[in-house]
Design a protein around this motif. Sequence first.
Motif, PDB file in Angstrom:
ATOM      1  N   GLN A   1      -5.371   3.009   4.366  1.00 27.85           N
ATOM      2  CA  GLN A   1      -5.149   1.565   4.517  1.00 27.85           C
ATOM      3  C   GLN A   1      -3.896   1.240   5.325  1.00 27.85           C
ATOM      4  O   GLN A   1      -3.563   0.070   5.509  1.00 27.85           O
ATOM      5  CB  GLN A   1      -5.058   0.906   3.134  1.00 27.85           C
TER       6      GLN A   1
ATOM      7  N   ALA B   1      -5.271   5.803  -0.349  1.00 26.13           N
ATOM      8  CA  ALA B   1      -4.324   4.724  -0.038  1.00 26.13           C
ATOM      9  C   ALA B   1      -3.807   4.827   1.393  1.00 26.13           C
ATOM     10  O   ALA B   1      -3.618   3.815   2.082  1.00 26.13           O
ATOM     11  CB  ALA B   1      -3.167   4.750  -1.034  1.00 26.13           C
TER      12      ALA B   1
ATOM     13  N   THR C   1       0.839  -1.202   0.000  1.00 25.08           N
ATOM     14  CA  THR C   1       0.000   0.000   0.000  1.00 25.08           C
ATOM     15  C   THR C   1       0.872   1.249   0.000  1.00 25.08           C
ATOM     16  O   THR C   1       0.571   2.224  -0.701  1.00 25.08           O
ATOM     17  CB  THR C   1      -0.916   0.008   1.237  1.00 25.08           C
TER      18      THR C   1
ATOM     19  N   SER D   1      -3.818   9.210  -3.361  1.00 27.87           N
ATOM     20  CA  SER D   1      -2.824   9.039  -2.291  1.00 27.87           C
ATOM     21  C   SER D   1      -3.483   9.091  -0.921  1.00 27.87           C
ATOM     22  O   SER D   1      -3.141   8.313  -0.016  1.00 27.87           O
ATOM     23  CB  SER D   1      -1.758  10.139  -2.383  1.00 27.87           C
TER      24      SER D   1
ATOM     25  N   LEU E   1       0.926   4.406  -2.686  1.00 26.66           N
ATOM     26  CA  LEU E   1       0.838   5.791  -2.253  1.00 26.66           C
ATOM     27  C   LEU E   1       2.033   6.588  -2.767  1.00 26.66           C
ATOM     28  O   LEU E   1       1.882   7.709  -3.277  1.00 26.66           O
ATOM     29  CB  LEU E   1       0.779   5.826  -0.723  1.00 26.66           C
TER      30      LEU E   1
END
Length: 422
Positions: free
Chosen positions: A199, A196, A18, A193, A22
């Motif tokens: 997460q 993301a 992740t 971004s 990003l």
Amino acid sequence: MKTKNDPYAALRYREFNTFLLLRFAMVFAWSMQFIIIEWQVYSLTKNPLSLGIIGLMEIIPAVAMALFAGHIVDQKEKKSLLFKCIVGFSIISIGLFLLTWPPVVSGWKMDTILYAIYFMVFLGGIVRSFLGPTIFSLLSLIVPKKVYSNAATWSSSVWQVGSVVGPAIAGFSIHWIGVHWSLCIVIAFSIFSIIALTQIESKPILNTKIGEPVKESLKAGVRFVFTNPAILSSLSLDMFAVLFGGAVALLPIFAQDILKVGPEGFGVLRAAPAVGAFITMFVSAYVPMNKNAGMKLLIAIFGFGVCIIVFGLSTLYWLSVVALFFSGIFDGISVVIRQTILQLKTPDAMRGRVSAVNSIFVGSSNELGAFESGVTAKLMGTVTAVVFGGSMTLLTVLVTGIASPSFRKLDLQKDLEEIEKT
């Protein structure tokens, strides 16, 4: 979890994947936006010095705020700080979107538009001073120390992918939909971004000196860098290479006035170094560069300088692309080795401050190099300025190699073996 000789060791951690998404989105958005603004400013002014001013407007806040930003990063939780950085970047992108929208600026003087663009770039420098140390520190909290080297390689590779795709898409999108609507793509990736980032879990603050006075904190960070020969030499070497080898800042001039290849050719020229660097870093995931790292770094930056000289002298589009491609290969080696040195040699509690010093040495030298290239192009001519920069890069490598025999012998393989034992 097995990590030795495993090229995918870091990728086996969900949050790291992740993090890579990003980072790609942010690098893509930032590099695309910078290229769009470069193109727009030079199209308005036709003055190479204006490209240098863009770099200067970003370096002033980046350098002025860097150490303070590093202190804040070491004192604060990294996820929330990164969220603020991305939101700040998004606001700047919206501002630039408005400044390139004819209905908004139709009655403005050209100087007013330029000053407004420079101001937004200045604000971007402030955001960048916090963004770099935050991302560097967050990476070390997502994966265990035994896979730092592999994580640094993949993170640098994703950075290069963003650097490839961002400029290339910028060149084509300027041609297809224009400067203004191209910035919509930048805004979309900054929003991605933020999504993301949700997460990734919040991480603990590892600094045991929370509330330490700013002055003492900054002194400790600077002192650590300047008393660590491996970090100091690698940062100094890369700083001068980037400072004098900043030919990419003059690419709008080469594309429009020397090679005459238009925005599509400009996008290819701008992407060529990053393509080479990405290939290098992808290979380095399978073939680590930790053994004899110091000598490899010296050779890589020397090769980079040679490529810059070839590019400056070239009047053939294909040769210019090839020279920039190979400059990216050598730069990719440099980035992988330098990032590995920083990750392995920096204590967890000081990552923000060390990364801040790194941003002064290396990150800001991109902008200072852009300013230096703009000034020398104005004084010497564009071609002479690029050849001069490449020659100074070669001289820097020779001086460093002679003056620092311990750096020539630097070998990171021993550090990794010690980590594996623990």
